[in-house]
Scaffold this active site. Sequence first.
Site, mmCIF file in Angstrom:
data_model
loop_
_atom_site.group_PDB
_atom_site.id
_atom_site.type_symbol
_atom_site.label_atom_id
_atom_site.label_comp_id
_atom_site.label_asym_id
_atom_site.label_seq_id
_atom_site.Cartn_x
_atom_site.Cartn_y
_atom_site.Cartn_z
ATOM 1 N N GLY A 119 1.003 -11.055 -5.615
ATOM 2 C CA GLY A 119 -0.073 -10.154 -5.976
ATOM 3 C C GLY A 119 -1.106 -10.048 -4.870
ATOM 4 O O GLY A 119 -0.789 -10.154 -3.690
ATOM 5 N N LEU A 120 -2.361 -9.823 -5.272
ATOM 6 C CA LEU A 120 -3.472 -9.668 -4.329
ATOM 7 C C LEU A 120 -3.199 -8.549 -3.331
ATOM 8 O O LEU A 120 -3.466 -8.661 -2.138
ATOM 9 C CB LEU A 120 -3.764 -10.981 -3.585
ATOM 10 C CG LEU A 120 -4.184 -12.177 -4.442
ATOM 11 C CD1 LEU A 120 -4.368 -13.413 -3.572
ATOM 12 C CD2 LEU A 120 -5.458 -11.870 -5.198
ATOM 13 N N CYS A 121 -2.640 -7.442 -3.833
ATOM 14 C CA CYS A 121 -2.340 -6.300 -2.967
ATOM 15 C C CYS A 121 -2.761 -4.997 -3.638
ATOM 16 O O CYS A 121 -2.076 -3.983 -3.540
ATOM 17 C CB CYS A 121 -0.862 -6.259 -2.603
ATOM 18 S SG CYS A 121 0.268 -6.373 -4.006
ATOM 19 N N GLY A 122 -3.896 -5.056 -4.346
ATOM 20 C CA GLY A 122 -4.400 -3.840 -4.975
ATOM 21 C C GLY A 122 -3.491 -3.348 -6.091
ATOM 22 O O GLY A 122 -2.956 -4.127 -6.882
ATOM 23 N N ALA A 300 -1.218 -2.586 1.714
ATOM 24 C CA ALA A 300 -2.083 -2.640 0.530
ATOM 25 C C ALA A 300 -2.824 -3.969 0.441
ATOM 26 O O ALA A 300 -3.998 -4.026 0.055
ATOM 27 C CB ALA A 300 -1.254 -2.413 -0.736
#
Length: 348
Positions: A119-122, A300
């Site tokens: 995660g942590l990609c918008g 992203a």
Amino acid sequence: MTHSLEPKFHQTPFPLLRRSPKSPRPISIRCGGTTRELRSRLDSIKNTQKLTEAMKLVAAAKVRRAQEAVINSRPFSQSLAQFLHFITQQIQRDDIDFPFLNPRPIRKVAVVVFTGDRGLCGGFNASVIKKAETRLAELKDLDLGHTLISIGKKGNSHFRRRSDVEVDRFITGCGGVPTVKDAQTIADIVFSLFISEEVDKVETIYTKFVSLLKSEPVIETLLPLLGEGEAMGDGGFRLTTAKGKLTVEREGKRGEVGEISPLLEFEQDPVQILDGMMALYLNSQILRCLQESMASEVAARMNAMSNASENAMELKKSVSVAYNRERQAKITGEILEIVAGAEALQGF
């Protein structure tokens, strides 16, 4: 003898500590009223900012290599798809039966969804999953069967919770740099499903890399190699019911494809050439999807971490202002208590 002990708070001895009416109003921070809590929160924000800055630098280092891989792989994939289109035109003229060319009645569709492992990609993973959910709903409305091939941990964790979605298998381990071996594994699954007639159509849903600031999820037809050029890999396709009939509609423009040169001769039968190139075609198209998805994910993540770092910096400023105000108010209160005690002792 009675002495008056009333402190004269209406005359403060520190007029410079009064707030100027023209000063900007600081952002209200709700995190308790003690300086210890504010200090703890300030340290937490600083640590978070260091983490987001580090992740931003790591993503920026990876995005260049991922972008170069996408740019370098596109010409080969497009040229291979164009050549396959030329051969399919020749086969159609000779009226030759080829299982990967002739579309059969569509009863079941295989959907290959490419997501990320982290995660942590918008909104990268959310946009792909939303596109897949919309596509599955369209297939259900058209009363068509469908099976899903989920690639990536984020997509796997989402579709495992969906009891109404038939999933053929979950694939992980493709979150690093995409390799030919990863593409070969997925291509073998797709090939076996289509050649055994378990599915009549194969679609891919992935995030197409446009630029460092833009990427968009797209739907493309992988199989069959339709004569109109749906295997070109340069546009999305969808099943529609035009005039009450099930048809395939292109969502984007297809590149200009020239006619086969009259001087071009085939030393082997076109069917043998096309049959030998199918494995290369599937591997190249799936590898391109993996590379496009990887580049979009890293870009992203870089943008998301950049925004998070900026937000952490603004929040750190606000908490610092609140911390300084609280500390100043505490010091001022202690000084006022001393002055009040001194005023009270003057009467004795």
